[in-house]
Design a protein around this motif. Structure first.
Motif, PDB file in Angstrom:
ATOM      1  N   CYS A   1     -87.825  89.873  34.934  1.00 31.39           N
ATOM      2  CA  CYS A   1     -86.576  90.068  34.813  1.00 31.39           C
ATOM      3  C   CYS A   1     -85.986  88.887  33.625  1.00 31.39           C
ATOM      4  CB  CYS A   1     -85.624  89.825  36.029  1.00 31.39           C
ATOM      5  SG  CYS A   1     -86.139  90.539  37.325  1.00 31.39           S
ATOM      6  N   ALA A   2     -85.338  89.828  32.720  1.00 31.67           N
ATOM      7  CA  ALA A   2     -84.793  88.677  31.486  1.00 31.67           C
ATOM      8  C   ALA A   2     -83.738  87.899  31.995  1.00 31.67           C
ATOM      9  CB  ALA A   2     -84.463  89.475  30.350  1.00 31.67           C
TER      10      ALA A   2
ATOM     11  N   LEU B   1     -79.165  90.514  39.906  1.00 32.92           N
ATOM     12  CA  LEU B   1     -79.843  89.829  40.945  1.00 32.92           C
ATOM     13  C   LEU B   1     -79.356  88.427  40.772  1.00 32.92           C
ATOM     14  CD1 LEU B   1     -83.092  91.647  40.837  1.00 32.92           C
ATOM     15  CD2 LEU B   1     -81.267  91.878  42.421  1.00 32.92           C
ATOM     16  N   PRO B   2     -79.053  87.472  41.863  1.00 34.68           N
ATOM     17  CA  PRO B   2     -78.395  86.165  41.642  1.00 34.68           C
ATOM     18  C   PRO B   2     -79.656  85.176  41.811  1.00 34.68           C
ATOM     19  CG  PRO B   2     -78.290  86.992  43.906  1.00 34.68           C
ATOM     20  CD  PRO B   2     -78.729  87.951  43.130  1.00 34.68           C
ATOM     21  N   PHE B   3     -80.138  84.914  40.755  1.00 34.36           N
ATOM     22  CA  PHE B   3     -81.387  83.897  40.411  1.00 34.36           C
ATOM     23  C   PHE B   3     -80.976  82.686  40.352  1.00 34.36           C
ATOM     24  CE2 PHE B   3     -83.264  87.877  38.166  1.00 34.36           C
ATOM     25  CZ  PHE B   3     -84.243  88.137  39.168  1.00 34.36           C
ATOM     26  N   VAL B   4     -81.786  81.823  40.787  1.00 31.88           N
ATOM     27  CA  VAL B   4     -81.627  80.226  40.762  1.00 31.88           C
ATOM     28  C   VAL B   4     -82.832  79.714  40.350  1.00 31.88           C
ATOM     29  CG1 VAL B   4     -81.088  78.064  41.721  1.00 31.88           C
ATOM     30  CG2 VAL B   4     -79.766  79.948  42.482  1.00 31.88           C
ATOM     31  N   VAL B   5     -83.011  78.933  39.422  1.00 31.11           N
ATOM     32  CA  VAL B   5     -84.372  78.374  38.866  1.00 31.11           C
ATOM     33  C   VAL B   5     -84.273  76.848  38.913  1.00 31.11           C
ATOM     34  CG1 VAL B   5     -85.724  78.262  36.883  1.00 31.11           C
ATOM     35  CG2 VAL B   5     -84.457  80.041  37.017  1.00 31.11           C
TER      36      VAL B   5
ATOM     37  N   ALA C   1     -85.680  81.210  42.722  1.00 33.96           N
ATOM     38  CA  ALA C   1     -84.937  81.788  44.205  1.00 33.96           C
ATOM     39  C   ALA C   1     -83.985  82.680  44.037  1.00 33.96           C
ATOM     40  CB  ALA C   1     -84.379  80.361  44.901  1.00 33.96           C
ATOM     41  N   LEU C   2     -83.626  83.376  45.018  1.00 32.72           N
ATOM     42  CA  LEU C   2     -82.500  84.256  45.167  1.00 32.72           C
ATOM     43  C   LEU C   2     -81.340  83.757  45.879  1.00 32.72           C
ATOM     44  CD1 LEU C   2     -83.536  88.097  45.828  1.00 32.72           C
ATOM     45  CD2 LEU C   2     -82.557  87.031  43.656  1.00 32.72           C
TER      46      LEU C   2
ATOM     47  N   ALA D   1     -79.454  81.412  36.698  1.00 35.18           N
ATOM     48  CA  ALA D   1     -79.957  82.242  35.591  1.00 35.18           C
ATOM     49  C   ALA D   1     -79.649  83.650  35.801  1.00 35.18           C
ATOM     50  CB  ALA D   1     -81.427  82.220  35.449  1.00 35.18           C
ATOM     51  N   GLU D   2     -78.507  83.993  35.094  1.00 35.28           N
ATOM     52  CA  GLU D   2     -77.805  85.591  35.163  1.00 35.28           C
ATOM     53  C   GLU D   2     -78.985  86.455  34.388  1.00 35.28           C
ATOM     54  OE1 GLU D   2     -75.060  86.399  36.204  1.00 35.28           O
ATOM     55  OE2 GLU D   2     -74.350  84.409  36.924  1.00 35.28           O
ATOM     56  N   LEU D   3     -78.900  87.801  35.169  1.00 43.86           N
ATOM     57  CA  LEU D   3     -79.848  88.618  34.468  1.00 43.86           C
ATOM     58  C   LEU D   3     -79.457  88.941  33.281  1.00 43.86           C
ATOM     59  CD1 LEU D   3     -82.156  90.934  35.338  1.00 43.86           C
ATOM     60  CD2 LEU D   3     -80.236  92.278  35.779  1.00 43.86           C
ATOM     61  N   ASP D   4     -80.272  88.847  32.138  1.00 43.40           N
ATOM     62  CA  ASP D   4     -79.688  89.176  30.898  1.00 43.40           C
ATOM     63  C   ASP D   4     -80.117  90.744  30.626  1.00 43.40           C
ATOM     64  OD1 ASP D   4     -79.317  88.634  27.759  1.00 43.40           O
ATOM     65  OD2 ASP D   4     -81.066  89.807  27.877  1.00 43.40           O
ATOM     66  N   ARG D   5     -79.186  91.607  30.268  1.00 42.86           N
ATOM     67  CA  ARG D   5     -79.400  93.093  30.199  1.00 42.86           C
ATOM     68  C   ARG D   5     -79.517  93.396  28.662  1.00 42.86           C
ATOM     69  NH1 ARG D   5     -78.244  95.598  35.023  1.00 42.86           N
ATOM     70  NH2 ARG D   5     -77.033  94.145  36.678  1.00 42.86           N
TER      71      ARG D   5
END
Ligand code: PMV
Length: 337
Positions: free
Chosen positions: A27-28, A189-193, A303-304, A326-330
């Protein structure tokens, strides 16, 4: 002068197994490499690179692409960065039928190098887009993805999947299985890096999995099981409404599959103490799931979590050097000017 940017990525599922023909879902993310290109009157390449995520270092070299800069940064990082930029330039020269084109190039990146976030793919994708436009040629995103893959393939001696470059060029969540690459429409999707400040050696880690697979049938089964996790995860994504916020059920199920995937990657020997500690810190903070992203060995976990808890917990984890949402980049590759 032309400027392009392209996003990095996290693997929701499937790294390493993708090398053996299993599907993967990268996922970007909204962390970008930006490449500025100025045509020169001669055929020289001059590069200035600044990795903003590594406290910043500046590399400058003028003259032939064979020359290496005399600067005080790890040689591997410089060579890697220069190799990818050279390969992007070659692709741009080929696409524009301009074999002697020379450029002044500036690279600025918010993506840590070699940490599993697709920094090299982002630089190559943005570099090909900016350099071809500078030569008056406009490529489709599909062609940029294909040329970026070929550039990475050359630099990595044939050890590259299409995952990183396709994802960076197209943006969003993508599904890659061999040469078959496509976008998947997903909710946000709520990504955390979490980043440990280090990097893994992708070539070495891929070779380690190859050796394990050759020695033990159960390691080959483990790789196949990762493929099964990806198939289960993508089914859930196909069922979800891309225009709504993700449901609690979806997040719980994806998180569970991410945890499972991390366990299998750990069994294949590609995790590390720092990655495991960050994964556990995220889970204990209430994340739906957490796993390493990319080749492993060091670098980043994903992580989510839709709340700030995981990021805060990671920031207080000794092994974690940086943690960010990290927001999903569309959007994928983007013209900046
Ligand atoms: O760490 P990264 O972003 O280079 O990801 C490597 C992913 C692998 O599956 C291990 C290798 C590949 O080419 O797909």
């Amino acid at each position: 002068m032309t400027v392009s940017s392209a996003p990095g990525k996290v693997y929701l599922f499937g790294e390493h197994a993708v090398v053996y023909g299993e599907p993967a879902v990268p996922c970007a993310i909204e962390r970008r490499a930006t490449v500025t290109v100025d045509a020169r009157a001669d055929d020289h390449i001059r590069v200035q690179a600044r990795d903003l995520s590594l406290d910043g270092f500046t590399v400058e070299y003028a003259g032939d692409t064979a020359e290496r800069p005399d600067v005080d940064v790890p040689e591997g990082l410089v060579d890697a960065a220069m190799g990818y930029i050279d390969a992007a330039v070659e692709q741009a020269r080929d696409a524009a039928d301009a074999p002697d084109a020379g450029f002044d190039i500036t690279v600025e990146s918010e993506i840590p190098l070699g940490a599993g976030l697709g920094s090299s793919a982002a630089v190559v994708v943005a570099g090909i887009d900016a350099a071809t436009r500078e030569l008056g040629v406009e490529l489709s995103k599909d062609e940029i993805a294909d040329r970026a893959y070929r550039a990475e393939y050359d630099v990595q001696d044939g050890q590259a999947s299409r995952a990183d470059t396709f994802c960076s060029a197209m943006g969003g969540a993508v599904r890659v299985e061999g040469d078959d690459c496509r976008r998947i429409e997903t909710p946000n999707l709520p990504f955390v890096v979490g980043f440990d400040g280090g990097a893994g050696d992708t070539g070495e880690l891929v070779a380690g999995v190859r050796d394990l697979r050759a020695e033990y049938g159960f390691a080959a089964d483990t790789v196949e099981s990762i493929g099964d996790i990806v198939r289960a995860g993508e089914e859930r994504l196909y069922d979800a409404d891309p225009d709504s916020e993700p449901t609690a059920d979806l997040l719980a199920e994806l998180g569970r599959l991410m945890d499972f995937d991390h366990g299998l990657l750990e069994a294949l020997g590609v995790s590390s103490r720092t990655l495991d500690n960050m994964v556990w810190a995220a889970r204990e903070a209430g994340a739906h799931g957490a796993k390493l992203t990319g080749a492993g060995g060091g670098g980043c976990i994903v992580a989510l979590d839709e709340t700030p808890e995981t990021r805060t917990a990671l920031r207080y984890t000794a092994e974690c050097r940086d943690a960010f949402r990290a927001e999903l980049d569309r959007e994928g590759v983007r013209v900046e000017s």
